[in-house]
Design an enzyme around this catalytic site. Structure first.
Site, short mmCIF file in Angstrom:
data_model
loop_
_atom_site.label_atom_id
_atom_site.label_comp_id
_atom_site.label_asym_id
_atom_site.label_seq_id
_atom_site.Cartn_x
_atom_site.Cartn_y
_atom_site.Cartn_z
N LYS A 170 -33.25 30.04 -21.63
CA LYS A 170 -32.25 28.71 -20.97
C LYS A 170 -33.41 27.48 -20.97
CE LYS A 170 -31.70 30.91 -16.82
NZ LYS A 170 -31.47 31.19 -15.46
N LYS A 216 -36.42 27.39 -19.92
CA LYS A 216 -37.16 27.34 -18.68
C LYS A 216 -38.27 28.26 -18.60
CE LYS A 216 -33.59 26.61 -15.12
NZ LYS A 216 -33.08 27.03 -13.68
N1 C2G Z 1 -28.79 25.70 -6.04
C1 C2G Z 1 -28.38 25.04 -5.12
N2 C2G Z 1 -28.86 24.01 -4.43
C2 C2G Z 1 -29.93 23.44 -5.03
C3 C2G Z 1 -30.62 24.25 -6.04
C4 C2G Z 1 -30.21 25.17 -6.64
O1 C2G Z 1 -27.14 25.50 -4.55
N3 C2G Z 1 -30.51 22.26 -4.47
C5 C2G Z 1 -28.17 26.85 -6.27
C6 C2G Z 1 -27.84 26.84 -7.84
O2 C2G Z 1 -26.62 26.16 -8.13
C7 C2G Z 1 -27.65 28.30 -8.35
C8 C2G Z 1 -28.89 29.02 -7.51
O3 C2G Z 1 -29.10 28.07 -6.44
O4 C2G Z 1 -26.38 28.90 -7.97
C9 C2G Z 1 -30.03 29.19 -8.06
O5 C2G Z 1 -30.35 27.99 -8.82
P1 C2G Z 1 -31.39 28.12 -10.16
O6 C2G Z 1 -32.55 29.22 -9.69
O7 C2G Z 1 -31.65 26.88 -10.73
O8 C2G Z 1 -30.43 29.21 -11.19
P2 C2G Z 1 -29.98 28.47 -12.50
O9 C2G Z 1 -30.90 28.03 -13.17
O10 C2G Z 1 -28.78 27.58 -12.32
O11 C2G Z 1 -29.21 29.96 -13.27
O12 C2G Z 1 -26.29 32.94 -15.45
C10 C2G Z 1 -26.45 31.91 -14.43
C11 C2G Z 1 -27.75 31.51 -14.41
O13 C2G Z 1 -28.68 32.36 -14.14
C12 C2G Z 1 -27.97 30.26 -13.34
#
Ligand code: C2G
Length: 168
Positions: free
Chosen positions: A82, A84
């Site tokens: 990703k 990351k």
């Molecule tokens: N999230 C949120 N509010 C934020 C930050 C994150 O609601 N201020 C939510 C994101 O939308 C996601 C979850 O928290 O649903 C996890 O966010 P991340 O750890 O950034 O995950 P991401 O990189 O979006 O990975 O297959 C899908 C991926 O693994 C998602």
């Protein structure tokens, strides 16, 4: 911590009250199950690095959509795909998620394509993601489970935290 018995009532009497209350609550649960209610199972995915209140708010609202929440946590290798690099390792991020009261199970996310198999494997009713993912998984999960995108918590993100920490 058992509260002290009210004046004049023996400890035994209080224990009987607690026991009776426990028995009623257990029976209540049993009765509920016997009515054929089934658990509603929810799943969500993410990296969950530098855990923050936006993550917690997502997990709280996801759990509120059912009775059992599975979090599929991006492995370190999947994160690399990703683009990351999480600050905390998979095991460290897993341990933190498992400490959250809304989370019932944490399993690894290894590929983008595992979602339909996960939905079947964990008997999922509702798939939940933040709305930064709106529309991304509807086709993949069509007919398998309900798909819900919840509003992200504004003004907080792992990237924001990293940037702010560099400034201070
Ligand atoms: N999230 C949120 N509010 C934020 C930050 C994150 O609601 N201020 C939510 C994101 O939308 C996601 C979850 O928290 O649903 C996890 O966010 P991340 O750890 O950034 O995950 P991401 O990189 O979006 O990975 O297959 C899908 C991926 O693994 C998602």
């Amino acid at each position: 911590m058992l509260s002290r018995p009210p004046p004049g009532r023996t400890v035994r009497g209080s224990c009987e009250i607690i026991t009776a209350a426990f028995r009623v609550s257990v029976r209540g649960c049993a009765d509920l199950t016997s009515l054929g209610t089934t658990m509603k199972r929810v799943i969500t995915y993410g990296t969950y690095d530098l855990l923050h209140y936006g993550h917690i708010e997502l997990l709280r609202r996801a759990k509120a959509l059912g009775d059992y929440l599975v979090v599929v946590l991006s492995s370190d290798e999947f994160n690399a795909g990703k683009g990351k690099k999480a600050y905390f390792s998979y095991e460290e991020r897993k341990a933190m998620l498992e400490a959250i009261r809304y989370v019932d199970l944490v399993v690894p996310e290894l590929t983008w394509d595992q979602k339909p198999e996960d939905v079947r494997k964990y008997d999922i009713d509702v798939f939940v993601m933040g709305d930064d993912w709106t529309g991304r998984f509807d086709e993949q999960l069509s007919g398998l489970c309900k798909v819900v995108y919840l509003p992200r918590t504004p003004e907080i993100s792992t990237t924001q935290i990293k940037n702010d920490m560099q400034v201070k």
